[in-house]
Motif scaffolding. Structure first.
Motif, mmCIF file in Angstrom:
data_model
loop_
_atom_site.group_PDB
_atom_site.id
_atom_site.type_symbol
_atom_site.label_atom_id
_atom_site.label_comp_id
_atom_site.label_asym_id
_atom_site.label_seq_id
_atom_site.Cartn_x
_atom_site.Cartn_y
_atom_site.Cartn_z
ATOM 1 N N THR A 90 -31.008 -25.602 83.409
ATOM 2 C CA THR A 90 -30.697 -24.186 83.297
ATOM 3 C C THR A 90 -31.708 -23.544 82.350
ATOM 4 O OG1 THR A 90 -29.125 -24.651 81.508
ATOM 5 C CG2 THR A 90 -28.213 -24.429 83.727
ATOM 6 N N ALA A 108 -32.640 -20.321 79.727
ATOM 7 C CA ALA A 108 -32.131 -19.278 78.844
ATOM 8 C C ALA A 108 -33.316 -18.772 78.028
ATOM 9 C CB ALA A 108 -31.051 -19.840 77.928
ATOM 10 N N THR A 109 -33.141 -17.640 77.389
ATOM 11 C CA THR A 109 -34.178 -17.110 76.514
ATOM 12 C C THR A 109 -33.765 -17.372 75.077
ATOM 13 O OG1 THR A 109 -34.676 -15.375 78.109
ATOM 14 C CG2 THR A 109 -35.493 -15.065 75.880
ATOM 15 N N LEU A 114 -38.756 -19.213 76.736
ATOM 16 C CA LEU A 114 -37.762 -19.736 77.662
ATOM 17 C C LEU A 114 -37.332 -21.111 77.185
ATOM 18 C CD1 LEU A 114 -39.101 -18.844 81.219
ATOM 19 C CD2 LEU A 114 -37.163 -17.863 80.018
ATOM 20 N N LYS A 140 -32.894 -26.162 79.547
ATOM 21 C CA LYS A 140 -31.883 -27.134 79.116
ATOM 22 C C LYS A 140 -31.689 -28.159 80.228
ATOM 23 C CE LYS A 140 -27.205 -27.694 77.473
ATOM 24 N NZ LYS A 140 -25.955 -27.080 77.078
#
Length: 82
Positions: A11, A13-14, A20, A23
């Motif tokens: 995944t 996310a920021t 970035l 994960k």
């Protein structure tokens, strides 16, 4: 009892610094099923060549060269891997 996931996951996310964060969780091995990263790769294509991707691997259980090959593809594009 916790169920064992036979396929890894990824995944995006920021992070607080704007990088970035990719994960990774579960197993990432050629002998098992490697996750389809089409959505993640599309998002990474939008990252400027000078962008940064950090890996968060606290939930990664097993890995082999398949994971390293994916990371190398980022480095070839000139993306900094933090």
């Amino acid at each position: 009892m916790t169920a064992v996931n036979s396929i890894g996951s990824a995944t995006l996310a920021t992070g607080e610094d704007g990088a970035l964060v990719l994960k990774l969780a579960g197993p990432w091995q050629l002998q098992g099923a490697i996750p389809d990263l089409a959505v993640v790769e599309q998002e990474l294509e939008r990252l400027p060549p000078s962008g940064t991707v950090a890996f968060e691997t606290s939930e990664l259980t097993d890995w082999d060269s398949s994971l390293l090959a994916r990371a190398a593809r980022l480095a070839v594009r000139g993306v900094e891997i933090a």
